[in-house]
Design a protein around this motif. Structure first.
Motif, PDB file in Angstrom:
ATOM      1  N   GLY A  87       3.920  -1.606  -3.850  1.00  0.00           N
ATOM      2  CA  GLY A  87       4.340  -0.209  -3.802  1.00  0.00           C
ATOM      3  C   GLY A  87       3.201   0.753  -4.093  1.00  0.00           C
ATOM      4  O   GLY A  87       3.071   1.794  -3.458  1.00  0.00           O
ATOM      5  N   ALA A  88       2.345   0.392  -5.036  1.00  0.00           N
ATOM      6  CA  ALA A  88       1.223   1.264  -5.392  1.00  0.00           C
ATOM      7  C   ALA A  88       0.143   1.290  -4.324  1.00  0.00           C
ATOM      8  O   ALA A  88      -0.646   2.232  -4.255  1.00  0.00           O
ATOM      9  CB  ALA A  88       0.635   0.820  -6.726  1.00  0.00           C
ATOM     10  N   LEU A  89       0.099   0.277  -3.486  1.00  0.00           N
ATOM     11  CA  LEU A  89      -0.895   0.222  -2.412  1.00  0.00           C
ATOM     12  C   LEU A  89      -0.480   1.042  -1.187  1.00  0.00           C
ATOM     13  O   LEU A  89      -1.318   1.344  -0.336  1.00  0.00           O
ATOM     14  CB  LEU A  89      -1.151  -1.233  -1.988  1.00  0.00           C
ATOM     15  CG  LEU A  89      -1.916  -2.081  -2.997  1.00  0.00           C
ATOM     16  CD1 LEU A  89      -1.831  -3.562  -2.626  1.00  0.00           C
ATOM     17  CD2 LEU A  89      -3.357  -1.635  -3.093  1.00  0.00           C
ATOM     18  N   ALA A  90       0.774   1.426  -1.106  1.00  0.00           N
ATOM     19  CA  ALA A  90       1.277   2.156   0.064  1.00  0.00           C
ATOM     20  C   ALA A  90       0.478   3.424   0.376  1.00  0.00           C
ATOM     21  O   ALA A  90       0.147   3.669   1.541  1.00  0.00           O
ATOM     22  CB  ALA A  90       2.756   2.469  -0.106  1.00  0.00           C
ATOM     23  N   PRO A  91       0.114   4.266  -0.599  1.00  0.00           N
ATOM     24  CA  PRO A  91      -0.670   5.460  -0.275  1.00  0.00           C
ATOM     25  C   PRO A  91      -2.047   5.133   0.325  1.00  0.00           C
ATOM     26  O   PRO A  91      -2.551   5.883   1.155  1.00  0.00           O
ATOM     27  CB  PRO A  91      -0.828   6.176  -1.618  1.00  0.00           C
ATOM     28  CG  PRO A  91       0.306   5.697  -2.447  1.00  0.00           C
ATOM     29  CD  PRO A  91       0.540   4.281  -2.004  1.00  0.00           C
ATOM     30  N   ILE A  92      -2.633   4.025  -0.078  1.00  0.00           N
ATOM     31  CA  ILE A  92      -3.921   3.623   0.505  1.00  0.00           C
ATOM     32  C   ILE A  92      -3.726   3.295   1.975  1.00  0.00           C
ATOM     33  O   ILE A  92      -4.475   3.744   2.842  1.00  0.00           O
ATOM     34  CB  ILE A  92      -4.524   2.404  -0.235  1.00  0.00           C
ATOM     35  CG1 ILE A  92      -4.922   2.774  -1.652  1.00  0.00           C
ATOM     36  CG2 ILE A  92      -5.731   1.857   0.521  1.00  0.00           C
ATOM     37  CD1 ILE A  92      -5.445   1.606  -2.480  1.00  0.00           C
ATOM     38  N   GLU A  93      -2.706   2.494   2.241  1.00  0.00           N
ATOM     39  CA  GLU A  93      -2.442   2.058   3.614  1.00  0.00           C
ATOM     40  C   GLU A  93      -2.029   3.218   4.517  1.00  0.00           C
ATOM     41  O   GLU A  93      -2.278   3.195   5.708  1.00  0.00           O
ATOM     42  CB  GLU A  93      -1.399   0.953   3.601  1.00  0.00           C
ATOM     43  CG  GLU A  93      -1.920  -0.304   2.918  1.00  0.00           C
ATOM     44  CD  GLU A  93      -0.842  -1.333   2.640  1.00  0.00           C
ATOM     45  OE1 GLU A  93       0.332  -1.104   3.006  1.00  0.00           O
ATOM     46  OE2 GLU A  93      -1.180  -2.371   2.039  1.00  0.00           O
ATOM     47  N   SER A  94      -1.403   4.243   3.941  1.00  0.00           N
ATOM     48  CA  SER A  94      -0.959   5.376   4.751  1.00  0.00           C
ATOM     49  C   SER A  94      -2.103   6.335   5.083  1.00  0.00           C
ATOM     50  O   SER A  94      -1.956   7.201   5.932  1.00  0.00           O
ATOM     51  CB  SER A  94       0.153   6.144   4.028  1.00  0.00           C
ATOM     52  OG  SER A  94      -0.387   6.868   2.936  1.00  0.00           O
ATOM     53  N   GLY A  95      -3.232   6.190   4.372  1.00  0.00           N
ATOM     54  CA  GLY A  95      -4.352   7.096   4.610  1.00  0.00           C
ATOM     55  C   GLY A  95      -4.126   8.467   3.997  1.00  0.00           C
ATOM     56  O   GLY A  95      -4.689   9.458   4.451  1.00  0.00           O
ATOM     57  N   MET A  96      -3.318   8.541   2.939  1.00  0.00           N
ATOM     58  CA  MET A  96      -3.005   9.815   2.282  1.00  0.00           C
ATOM     59  C   MET A  96      -4.291  10.587   1.993  1.00  0.00           C
ATOM     60  O   MET A  96      -5.248  10.048   1.467  1.00  0.00           O
ATOM     61  CB  MET A  96      -2.259   9.552   0.980  1.00  0.00           C
ATOM     62  CG  MET A  96      -1.927  10.819   0.206  1.00  0.00           C
ATOM     63  SD  MET A  96      -1.199  10.477  -1.399  1.00  0.00           S
ATOM     64  CE  MET A  96       0.406   9.882  -0.940  1.00  0.00           C
ATOM     65  N   ASN A  97      -4.302  11.873   2.367  1.00  0.00           N
ATOM     66  CA  ASN A  97      -5.465  12.721   2.133  1.00  0.00           C
ATOM     67  C   ASN A  97      -4.969  14.114   1.777  1.00  0.00           C
ATOM     68  O   ASN A  97      -4.401  14.804   2.614  1.00  0.00           O
ATOM     69  CB  ASN A  97      -6.351  12.763   3.379  1.00  0.00           C
ATOM     70  CG  ASN A  97      -7.678  13.430   3.114  1.00  0.00           C
ATOM     71  OD1 ASN A  97      -7.842  14.175   2.160  1.00  0.00           O
ATOM     72  ND2 ASN A  97      -8.629  13.169   3.992  1.00  0.00           N
TER      73      ASN A  97
END
Length: 169
Positions: A87-97
């Motif tokens: 769950g915590a890795l999801a923002p990395i994978e989404s490319g959140m900027n």
């Protein structure tokens, strides 16, 4: 009168037999492989590293953490393995900027690994989340430091060794 001492001895032996398997299990907990990798940081006072491993029927979780202080600055290094890491890795994978005048959340690649950098300019605090695997992450938080200082401290940890030591699911 004789029954009470025998009963106490019997209770003691039963308790000992029940608890003894836990002592051997405790010695082999997966988080223990991670603790030596939560290194001392020069110039910082590090608390004793700590961890936990938990298994349930179809899921498991392992964490290892260590806190450090230097004057009013604080940092915490943590490794998280399992469902919570996914769950915590999801923002990395989404490319959140996200960019604001007060700070930012930006994806990057460091040492061949995907990371998410978060920094709050007003509070001089930040987080670096490093994806070590599909269900493994290194989480480094810092308060009272510039972003460059925080990231430089996080890079003192051997991410490849943390990745290799993380328990397999």
């Amino acid at each position: 009168m004789m029954l009470k001492p025998r009963y106490r001895i019997l209770c003691f032996l039963v308790a000992l037999s029940v608890l003894s398997p836990f002592s051997s299990v405790r010695a082999d907990q997966p988080f223990q492989r991670l603790l030596p990798l939560l290194i001392d940081l020069a110039g910082w006072q590090g608390k004793k590293p700590d961890g936990m491993s938990m298994q349930m029927s179809d899921t498991s979780m392992t964490t290892a953490t260590r806190e450090y202080t230097r004057d009013s600055a604080r940092v915490q290094a943590a490794v998280l393995v399992g469902q919570a890491a996914i769950g915590a890795l999801a923002p990395i994978e989404s490319g959140m900027n996200i960019q604001t005048p007060d700070g930012h959340v930006t994806p990057a690649t460091m040492h061949g690994m995907q990371v998410l950098k978060h920094y709050n300019n007003l509070e001089k605090s930040g987080t670096l989340v490093v994806g070590l695997g599909k269900d493994v992450l290194f989480h480094f938080t810092f308060d009272g430091l510039t972003e460059e200082e925080g990231v430089a401290l996080a890079e003192k940890f051997d991410w490849k060794a943390l990745q290799a030591a993380a328990p397999a699911k």
